[in-house]
Scaffold this motif. Sequence first.
Motif: not given
Ligand SMILES: [Zn+2]
Length: 170
Positions: A37, A67, A64, A41, A39
């Motif tokens: 992701c 999110c 993910c 993850r 982010c």
């Molecule tokens: Zn994420």
Amino acid sequence: MPSQPRNRVGEIYGRLTVVRASGRRTKSGNAFWWCRCSCGREREVPGDKLSKNTARKKPVITACLVCSRELQVEGVCAKNDREERQRRDNAERQREALKGQVPDSWLRLPLTDAHARELGQVLFFRGSCCLRGHLAPYRINGGCLACAGQKPSAHTTLRPNNTSSAERRS
Ligand SMILES: [Zn+2]
Ligand SMILES: [Zn+2]
């Protein structure tokens, strides 16, 4: 033996980038893919949930777990915003039609409960009748002021000019 899946490594789906194949298969033989992701993850996603076709009915995965949950919350907020805007538009329209028939001070009140909270006020006036047929401002958390005996309903002055008889059937 399920057929060799198309190599999706490097493909991007929403916030996810496919980083490597997973050994897992769904019951119907679809390969799972590890995706990263935006982010940072990772999430293991079955290939049939990875799609860029946003018009299709089947749910797709585009982030993910963390999110996805955030995106869902944003979706709910956007919907609430839309509904609140609708309420304010309605209130504005109804109040416009009441000009001269209710005290001007009522027409300067916030439009809705949420609007009043935003402005730090306690009263609002939507220009519509309460369940008992009063036309009066509302107090946030408290309901209609005429019901509460704090203000007379504007109905008596309003009636002769009010063309909508639908709400008056009782
Ligand atoms: Zn994420
Ligand atoms: Zn009332």
